[in-house]
Design a protein around this motif. Structure first.
Motif, PDB file in Angstrom:
ATOM      1  N   VAL A   1      -0.486  -1.038  -1.825  1.00 39.63           N
ATOM      2  CA  VAL A   1      -1.243  -0.351  -3.052  1.00 39.63           C
ATOM      3  C   VAL A   1      -2.624  -0.655  -3.109  1.00 39.63           C
ATOM      4  O   VAL A   1      -2.908  -1.886  -3.410  1.00 39.63           O
ATOM      5  N   PRO A   2      -3.627   0.109  -2.934  1.00 41.24           N
ATOM      6  CA  PRO A   2      -4.931  -0.186  -3.326  1.00 41.24           C
ATOM      7  C   PRO A   2      -5.400  -0.636  -4.503  1.00 41.24           C
ATOM      8  O   PRO A   2      -4.536  -0.007  -5.501  1.00 41.24           O
ATOM      9  N   ASP A   3      -6.301  -1.255  -5.023  1.00 39.29           N
ATOM     10  CA  ASP A   3      -6.643  -1.489  -6.139  1.00 39.29           C
ATOM     11  C   ASP A   3      -7.148  -0.094  -6.924  1.00 39.29           C
ATOM     12  O   ASP A   3      -6.814   0.001  -8.252  1.00 39.29           O
ATOM     13  N   SER A   4      -7.619   0.669  -6.386  1.00 35.91           N
ATOM     14  CA  SER A   4      -8.215   2.180  -6.866  1.00 35.91           C
ATOM     15  C   SER A   4      -6.927   2.856  -7.401  1.00 35.91           C
ATOM     16  O   SER A   4      -7.378   3.860  -8.086  1.00 35.91           O
ATOM     17  N   THR A   5      -5.736   2.888  -6.781  1.00 36.21           N
ATOM     18  CA  THR A   5      -4.812   3.752  -7.041  1.00 36.21           C
ATOM     19  C   THR A   5      -3.541   2.872  -7.787  1.00 36.21           C
ATOM     20  O   THR A   5      -2.273   3.543  -7.673  1.00 36.21           O
ATOM     21  N   ARG A   6      -3.692   1.845  -8.193  1.00 37.50           N
ATOM     22  CA  ARG A   6      -2.612   1.272  -8.907  1.00 37.50           C
ATOM     23  C   ARG A   6      -2.207   1.547 -10.119  1.00 37.50           C
ATOM     24  O   ARG A   6      -3.073   2.020 -10.874  1.00 37.50           O
ATOM     25  N   THR A   7      -0.642   1.875 -10.405  1.00 33.86           N
ATOM     26  CA  THR A   7      -0.367   2.242 -11.746  1.00 33.86           C
ATOM     27  C   THR A   7       0.651   1.362 -12.237  1.00 33.86           C
ATOM     28  O   THR A   7       1.323   0.390 -11.540  1.00 33.86           O
ATOM     29  N   PRO A   8       0.887   1.764 -13.631  1.00 37.66           N
ATOM     30  CA  PRO A   8       1.855   0.688 -14.044  1.00 37.66           C
ATOM     31  C   PRO A   8       3.294   0.901 -13.429  1.00 37.66           C
ATOM     32  O   PRO A   8       4.328  -0.044 -13.734  1.00 37.66           O
ATOM     33  N   ARG A   9       3.670   2.172 -12.918  1.00 37.51           N
ATOM     34  CA  ARG A   9       4.931   2.175 -12.259  1.00 37.51           C
ATOM     35  C   ARG A   9       4.969   1.414 -11.007  1.00 37.51           C
ATOM     36  O   ARG A   9       6.151   0.875 -10.813  1.00 37.51           O
ATOM     37  N   LEU A  10       3.958   1.159 -10.403  1.00 32.77           N
ATOM     38  CA  LEU A  10       4.092   0.435  -9.408  1.00 32.77           C
ATOM     39  C   LEU A  10       2.674  -0.714  -9.125  1.00 32.77           C
ATOM     40  O   LEU A  10       1.905  -0.642  -8.586  1.00 32.77           O
TER      41      LEU A  10
END
Length: 475
Positions: free
Chosen positions: A398-407
């Protein structure tokens, strides 16, 4: 309120529920990076799964390298089963999150989103001839559960993610000669998930108020008390794949293994449901009263909150493992692993309504392929006890730019210990423990539309603890 001030597209941005669902399919803090579960046996946990495609010491080789069945004690059946407990910790710290339109920030950081997961596994191997063995494995290669408090700051981005898989793996091994064996297996895998998040009804009514011809209906008066509700989405599917392996006994003391597990293609189907909202119902009633019925019906049918049948197509990654096992002397053994996982197949995640194939939501992910490196050692203490240890470094996809609280995934380092107790000449009991140090990470997630979901800004402090127990027997 100006036209489109809260959303350029009703279908794509009025709610961010389904992007959250798609992310949830890959949620959790699994033992490996992303959502992968390496915990397909307990005998490997104490070594951080170093040498996983080469050791072939019990029937669990069915999963890691089916060629290893050829190196089990000949002319005997082999059984192995166990249970792994995985306890992730995922704690969010807020650093200036922005509330959604007509909403306030929630009641805190959501608590510990990690939840205890139980991963069972079982394997059976039977020789069919001097050269051929058949094996059957059962495990759970993907999934876990995360859950935040329902009123937390990121409730519009995700609350609950509960993903389960089961994998059945019939396999064959062929011993070509005393040095080389090959193996092949088929995999039937079942995925099931349930997901929830909050729904910003105030933003949805605000969008309707801003549409041509609807501004004078008084919908704006419903916005301040519209509040939010919740969505709940469930889906499942089955898929087929395969795994291959080769094992080379290079010298009496050295063994090399190479294995491959194929990607799994899913067509996930499910149902989306939403809590009723009186203000939205009133808004739709006003629209139906003041414009043509066909237009009102089209507006109602286009709302994301209409729910119903949904689907998505997704590929789960393939994996290569290169392993080595080297016996230094009668007591010491060294193990190594280099593995690659094809996470880059996940570049965007799109969900559609089943009735008309309209795009309900698209979420960019831009995941990348990852490498995992592991080193381990075994020490034979005496005729009954063998002690294990291991270290591993596991990249996150997971890149920093697309991190979500789901993952909220990040790079992780394994520190592992374990032991094997030989109960008698044909039975072993294994126990293993791993602690995963997860690199601290940051998050900036606007859900694709800040008006609907707000902007979640902060950091994550994560870790994972894994404990496994396994009984293996030959007879």
């Amino acid at each position: 309120m100006q036209k489109n001030s809260h959303s350029p597209s009703l279908v794509r941005h009025a709610l961010q529920t389904l992007p959250a669902l798609v992310a949830a399919l890959f949620a959790g803090h699994a033992g490996a990076s992303g959502f992968q579960l390496l915990e397909q046996n307990a005998s490997g946990i104490g070594n951080a799964f170093a040498g996983s495609a080469a050791v072939a010491e019990d029937a669990s080789t069915v999963f890691f390298n089916p060629a290893g069945m050829a190196y089990l004690t000949p002319n005997k059946k082999h059984l192995a089963f166990g249970l792994d407990l995985i306890k992730p910790q995922a704690k969010f710290s807020d650093r200036g999150s922005v509330a959604a339109y007509q909403q306030v920030l929630g009641n805190g950081n959501g608590g510990d989103a990690g939840d205890l997961a139980y991963v069972p596994h079982a394997y059976f191997v039977i020789p069919l001839s001097q050269q051929i063995s058949f094996g059957l494995g059962m495990g759970a290669p993907f999934g876990l559960k995360t859950e935040y408090d329902p009123d937390w700051n990121g409730r519009f981005h995700g609350i609950k993610s509960d993903v389960k898989t089961i994998n059945l793996n019939p396999s064959l091994s062929f011993k070509l000669n005393d040095q080389i064996a090959i193996g092949v297996g088929a995999n039937w895998q079942r995925l099931k998930g349930e997901f929830s998040s909050a729904v910003n009804y105030a933003a949805l009514i605000g969008y309707l108020h801003g549409q041509p011809g609807l501004g004078g209906l008084g919908l704006n008066g419903l916005i301040p008390t519209a509040g939010y509700g919740f969505s709940n989405i469930s889906g499942d599917d089955s898929a087929w794949g395969y795994n291959l392996g080769v094992l080379w006994q290079a010298t009496p003391a050295t063994r090399l293994g190479l294995s491959y597990r194929s990607e799994m293609k899913y067509h996930v189907t499910g149902t989306a449901g939403f809590t009723p909202n009186a203000n939205l119902a009133t808004a739709l009633g006003l629209i139906a009263t003041n414009i043509s019925q066909s237009t009102a019906d089209a507006i109602a049918a286009g709302l994301p909150t209409r729910g119903g049948a949904v689907y998505m197509d997704i590929k789960l990654p393939d994996t290569w493992i290169l392993s080595a096992q080297h016996r230094l002397d009668d007591r010491w053994e060294l193990l190594g692993d280099l593995s690659w996982t094809g996470w880059s197949k996940i570049q965007s995640l799109d969900f559609y309504y089943a009735n008309d194939n309209s795009l309900l939501s698209g979420t960019p992910e831009r995941w990348r392929d990852t490498l995992r490196v592991a080193l381990g050692t075994n020490y034979k203490l005496d005729g009954q006890w063998t002690l294990r240890g291991g270290l591993a470094f596991d990249e996150a996809p997971v890149p920093d730019s697309t991190r979500t609280p789901r993952l909220p995934d990040s790079d992780r380092t394994w520190l592992s210990f374990g032991a094997q107790y030989r109960m008698d000449a044909d039975s072993n009991l294994d126990i293993g423990y791993s602690h995963l140090f997860v690199k601290k990470s940051s998050i900036y997630d606007d859900g694709g539309n800040p008006a609907n979901s707000g902007v979640l800004i902060g950091g994550y402090k994560n870790s994972v603890d894994i404990l496994g127990v396994q009984y293996s027997k030959q007879f």
